[in-house]
Scaffold this active site. Structure first.
Site, PDB file in Angstrom:
ATOM      1  N   LYS A   1      15.901 -10.922   6.318  1.00 18.97           N
ATOM      2  CA  LYS A   1      16.014 -11.356   4.927  1.00 18.97           C
ATOM      3  C   LYS A   1      15.130 -12.584   4.711  1.00 18.97           C
ATOM      4  O   LYS A   1      15.091 -13.478   5.570  1.00 18.97           O
ATOM      5  CB  LYS A   1      17.475 -11.683   4.597  1.00 18.97           C
ATOM      6  CG  LYS A   1      17.703 -11.998   3.113  1.00 18.97           C
ATOM      7  CD  LYS A   1      19.191 -12.196   2.800  1.00 18.97           C
ATOM      8  CE  LYS A   1      19.411 -12.484   1.307  1.00 18.97           C
ATOM      9  NZ  LYS A   1      20.836 -12.620   0.973  1.00 18.97           N
TER      10      LYS A   1
ATOM     11  N   SER B   1      22.835 -10.074  -3.002  1.00 21.50           N
ATOM     12  CA  SER B   1      21.452 -10.479  -3.014  1.00 21.50           C
ATOM     13  C   SER B   1      20.585  -9.850  -1.921  1.00 21.50           C
ATOM     14  O   SER B   1      19.371  -9.861  -2.039  1.00 21.50           O
ATOM     15  CB  SER B   1      21.360 -12.002  -2.869  1.00 21.50           C
ATOM     16  OG  SER B   1      21.841 -12.415  -1.611  1.00 21.50           O
TER      17      SER B   1
ATOM     18  N   SER C   1      26.963 -10.830  -0.727  1.00 16.70           N
ATOM     19  CA  SER C   1      25.555 -10.433  -0.676  1.00 16.70           C
ATOM     20  C   SER C   1      25.158  -9.551   0.498  1.00 16.70           C
ATOM     21  O   SER C   1      24.043  -9.027   0.514  1.00 16.70           O
ATOM     22  CB  SER C   1      24.655 -11.675  -0.680  1.00 16.70           C
ATOM     23  OG  SER C   1      24.590 -12.220  -1.967  1.00 16.70           O
TER      24      SER C   1
END
Lengths: 484, 477
Positions: free
Chosen positions: A75, A150, A174
């Protein structure tokens, strides 16, 4: 090749069926040919090839671990040395991190191969991946729909099998919500289990890194490698990490699953509710017992979260001021104008909204009414879980109230967007581990997520239950059309 | 109207740790800009603070020395504001629960000793520095200092004059150096003072509106800045105007304070507990260990000097204000045969004057206590007079040798031979008929003239007591 689990890859690599370089090239090719998903902000092909070459040497020398030579996507919230680290924001559009996050160091030490950095909601603020400065990510199950957020890029990458596994982070859901929306396994460990060093902070008291994978076994393997005490993070816990993989095979007979009635109310889409109920029946068939528990304060979870998370964020994001690194506005009159222009142009709308909310709730005169009150509620929410866990070993419910929604659908209504995390963010407030596993499909052929919440520091139980559930149902094996 | 001044001081003291409070970067002063700014110092995305326990140890040391309450659990908080030398956009400090709670310090005033309350002392990190020189109209940022540990010591509003404020400041300065927790270097910013100043009519209980004066970086400026501010406030109030609550900057060049920002413009720092740092919990063993390691403190040492050496309180205070000076005195008095009082006079007199004049610290002195002791012993054994000793001291200071070498090479040995002195006395009296007559007429003062003449003839070497004795004998005849 890309459909295999990590254990299968490790086996093939060990046998010499293919090399890490070949495996890496395979995934790099898939990333390239599926760039329309917009799952990656940066592809680190050169780094990946170097790491794969090194991994192959280790494998040849018989010095490989289970994760050696396995590709992974990271990420873009995790700092990676020499690599652009944007957090999905314009304000870090040119930030090359000079250091590795502890998570990345640990994974590299295991010989994992970093394919690239995945797209995400800007600074992890969002539930649809639409707040990214680098554009929305598409859900491989339906390209017109969001992958959740997210960690939307990580979820889309794993769902489309552009990577076998991706790191992700979870402040209010997320990891788990995008895992649910993309039919994957996503685990957020207990707060303090994984080092936050090098993970760009959104809300420090809530942030935890974890993984998104295609099954619980892969999640157990990679999470174990990421976890453990880090002296550079004062909130990291100096406690041993259990052998998550070993306990996967345990029977779940007699395990008591708490079902909070608050998680099965009106707000949940009928298809989601049905799939979750059916999953619970499956777990009962495997020998688990279910009982009803109460989480009476869960209704204040969202308001509590949306005071505390923005409060911390407003302070955490102050360092992005255009002075030392990152984006700086081209034109400004003086110092204050430089700050204002830089931050107005560098941050997107949702980030600015949360900075303003956070600044407001910490302001003198409002601090007690918002921040202190929210801290008290946080304690009550946490106490609810403690009480519930006196009667059960884990808690189950839906991960999100609905399946993947259309890109653009909730953009004009922040509160509707925030409600996506209604079942997940109280888990962050309480610091507990949570996992989402694929648990069926709705009538639009979109995946539904089952949410399992464990006791503090007990990731083992939810991984174990998730694994047994997957062995029994096979929902995790479903793949989005066109990516098989 | 008679006005009463009310002063409270906030002192920032840099703690002498090797590394910064929340990172491993060095705290050494004077390095090239930004060479001691690590990832944490420049607040890269993702970095986290880790408490340097040494800073807590030094803060506790201070707390114990002033008899303060030590909070076993203290909390770090973020003080949020934007400034280029504040890399995170917030300063990590302590707000609601500081490490050191209430305590007190005793100061000397013209009216005797007085206790000044300490409200609290909290740990925090220093900011960096903005550089404006030689940068072509641009500003530079040096983050070497960012993250250096500080304690901010907040006093109660207990001081009633600039003199008291300076006395408090000196006491505190001496204390932190005694404890070895700070070098106290004001020029380098290791010891910085902000003063809260207000005035009120004598007898009024309520405090007046205060102004906070920042940027006072010497003892002398503290006195001047406060006096300037008090006069300014008196002028305002006597003019039927008002003092407004504001932050003012002291300009040493112009010797004035001027407004920096008003209460309305004051920052809302939005303090909240730092979620990156758990509350700091200190156990009893940690505190006990520090307590055991405390040196004898200035005040205790002062009392001991008064009792043990029969010094007056003022001299004892001066001697003990600097640990090294007190150590020097103690060695000296142990090595010399002269009384501690005379030794003290030498240390506070000629020695201190020479140090001041040469602008060197007692720690860098070239005359050892043993060498000075020898000199004083030569007074005691009557080899030289006290007056000649000053001359010898100056020569020693200038590196001309030991006391004995100088006495010998300069022929300064005192004349103690009674016959020799008698003959000189007779000679002087014979040459001073007029003055002898005056003396006989009852003018006692003229005796000084005779002594002067005798000393002139002996280059000051005649033993003064003997000269006096013999002179009076001869004149009495």
């Amino acid at each position: 090749m890309h459909q295999k689990s990590i254990a299968e890859h490790a086996n093939s690599l060990a046998k010499g069926e293919y090399s890490s370089v070949e495996l890496t090239e395979h995934f790099l090719k898939r990333i390239e040919s599926n760039s329309d998903l917009n799952a990656f902000i940066t592809v680190t092909d050169q780094l990946a090839r170097e790491q794969a070459t090194q991994a192959d040497q280790l494998i040849k020398a018989g010095k490989a671990g289970l994760l050696t030579g396995i590709p992974i996507a990271q990420k873009d919230l995790l700092c990676a040395k020499g690599v652009l680290t944007t957090c999905g924001s314009r304000i870090l559009e040119n930030f090359i991190s000079p250091y590795d996050a502890t998570v990345i160091t640990k994974l590299h030490e295991q010989g994992m191969v970093t394919l690239g950095k995945t797209n995400m909601d800007e600074f992890a603020m969002g539930s649809s991946n639409e707040t990214s400065f680098y554009g929305p990510v598409k859900n491989p199950w339906d390209l017109e729909r969001v992958p959740g957020g997210s960690s939307g890029g990580s979820a889309a990458a794993v769902a489309a099998m552009l990577a076998p596994v991706a790191t992700a982070t979870d402040t209010g859901g997320s990891i788990r919500q995008p895992a649910a929306l993309c039919g994957l396994t996503g685990i957020k460990p207990s707060y303090g289990r994984v080092s936050r060093f090098g993970m760009v902070a959104f809300a420090s008291s809530l942030d935890q890194a974890g993984v998104i994978t295609r099954n619980a076994e892969d999640a157990a393997l990679v999470l174990a490698a990421m976890s453990g005490f880090d002296p550079r993070d004062s909130t990291s816990l100096d406690v041993p990490v259990p052998d998550y993989v070993a306990s996967l095979q345990d029977s779940i007979k007699g395990k008591v699953i708490g079902l909070p009635k608050e998680f099965f109310g009106d707000g949940v889409e009928p298809d989601v509710a049905d799939a979750v109920q059916a999953s619970i029946r499956e777990l009962e068939a495997l020998g688990a017992k279910t009982i009803e528990v109460e989480l009476p304060n869960s209704e204040v979870g969202i308001p509590c979260y949306y005071v505390l998370a923005p409060a911390e964020a407003s302070s955490n994001l102050s360092r992005f001021d255009g002075v030392r690194y990152g984006f700086r506005a081209d034109e400004y009159l003086d110092l204050n104008d430089m700050y204002e222009q830089t931050r107005a142009q560098g941050f997107g709308e949702e980030v600015q909204r949360r900075i303003m909310i956070g600044t407001y709730v910490l302001s003198s005169g409002y601090y007690d009414a918002y921040y202190i009150k929210a801290q008290k509620l946080r304690r009550l929410i946490s106490d609810d879980f403690t009480k519930a866990f006196e009667k059960c070993d884990l808690i189950a419910g839906p991960t999100a109230p609905d399946t993947a929604f259309r890109i653009g659908d909730k953009n004009d209504d922040p509160v509707a967007m925030y409600l996506n995390d209604i079942f997940t963010n109280s888990v962050n407030l309480a610091g507990l581990p949570g996992i989402s596993v694929a648990a069926g499909m709705d009538r639009k052929n979109l995946p539904v997520g089952l949410h399992l919440i464990g006791r503090y520091l007990d990731e083992s139980t939810i991984l174990n239950v998730a694994h047994q559930f997957q062995r029994a149902t096979g929902w995790h094996l479903k793949m989005p059309g066109g990516y098989e | 109207m008679q006005w009463e001044t009310v002063i409270g001081l906030e002192i920032h003291v840099q703690l002498q740790t090797r590394s910064k409070i929340f990172s491993g970067a060095s705290t050494a002063y004077g390095a090239e800009p930004n060479t001691q700014a690590c990832d944490v110092s420049i607040a890269l995305p993702g970095v986290l603070p880790v408490m340097n326990i040494e800073a807590a140890r030094l803060a506790v040391k201070f707390g114990l020395a002033i008899g303060a309450q030590i909070n076993r659990r203290s909390v770090f908080a973020r003080k949020n504001y934007f400034y280029p030398d504040l890399p995170k956009g917030y300063q990590i400090s302590q707000f609601e629960i500081p490490i050191v709670g209430k305590g007190a310090i005793e100061i000397e005033t013209p009216d005797g000793p007085k206790s000044v309350g300490i409200t609290r002392a909290h740990l925090e990190e220093d900011a960096g520095k903005s550089l404006h020189e030689n940068l072509d109209g641009q500003s530079g940022i040096d983050l070497n200092r960012a993250g250096t540990p500080l304690i901010e010591i907040v006093s109660d509003p207990d001081m009633r004059s600039a003199t008291e404020a300076v006395s408090y400041l000196r006491k505190l300065h001496s204390l932190v150096r005694y404890l070895g927790i700070s070098d106290g270097n004001m020029q380098e910013g290791s010891f910085r003072c902000d003063a809260n100043v207000s005035i009120r009519p004598f007898g009024q209980e309520e405090y007046g509106t205060r102004a906070e004066i920042k940027n006072i970086n010497s003892f002398r400026f503290v006195e001047k800045a406060i006096n300037y501010e008090v006069d300014r406030q008196i002028d305002l109030l006597e003019d039927d105007s008002k003092v407004i609550q504001e932050t003012r900057l002291y300009d040493a060049d112009k010797d004035e304070t001027r407004s920096m920002r008003s209460k309305e413009e004051a920052h809302d720092y939005r303090y909240f507990p730092d979620p990156d740092l758990p509350p700091m919990v200190l156990d009893d063993a940690f505190i006990a260990e520090i307590l055991e390691s405390l040196p004898e403190l200035p005040h205790q040492r002062q009392l001991r000097f008064v009792k043990e050496f029969e010094l007056n309180a003022r001299d004892a205070d001066q001697l003990t204000s600097d640990r090294a000076l007190a150590d020097y005195f103690e060695s000296l008095q142990a090595l010399t045969k002269v009384s501690p009082r005379i030794a003290s006079n030498w240390v506070l007199g000629d020695l201190s004057a020479a140090l001041n004049q040469s602008e060197i610290e007692i720690t860098d002195i070239r005359i050892s206590a043993k060498e000075l002791a020898t000199l004083l012993d030569r007074i005691e054994d009557k080899t030289i007079s006290g007056k000649i000793a000053k001359e010898v001291f100056t020569a020693m200071w200038n590196g001309e040798g030991s006391a004995d070498q100088i006495i010998k090479s300069k022929g300064l040995k005192q004349i103690t031979d009674t016959d020799a002195i008698e003959s000189i006395v007779e000679q002087v009296l014979a040459e001073s008929e007029e003055q002898v007559l005056q003396y006989r007429d009852g003018n006692q003062k003229v005796i000084g003239y005779f002594v002067g003449q005798i000393m002139k003839k002996t280059a000051g070497k005649a033993n003064p007591q003997q000269v006096n004795e013999i002179l009076r004998n001869k004149l009495g005849q």
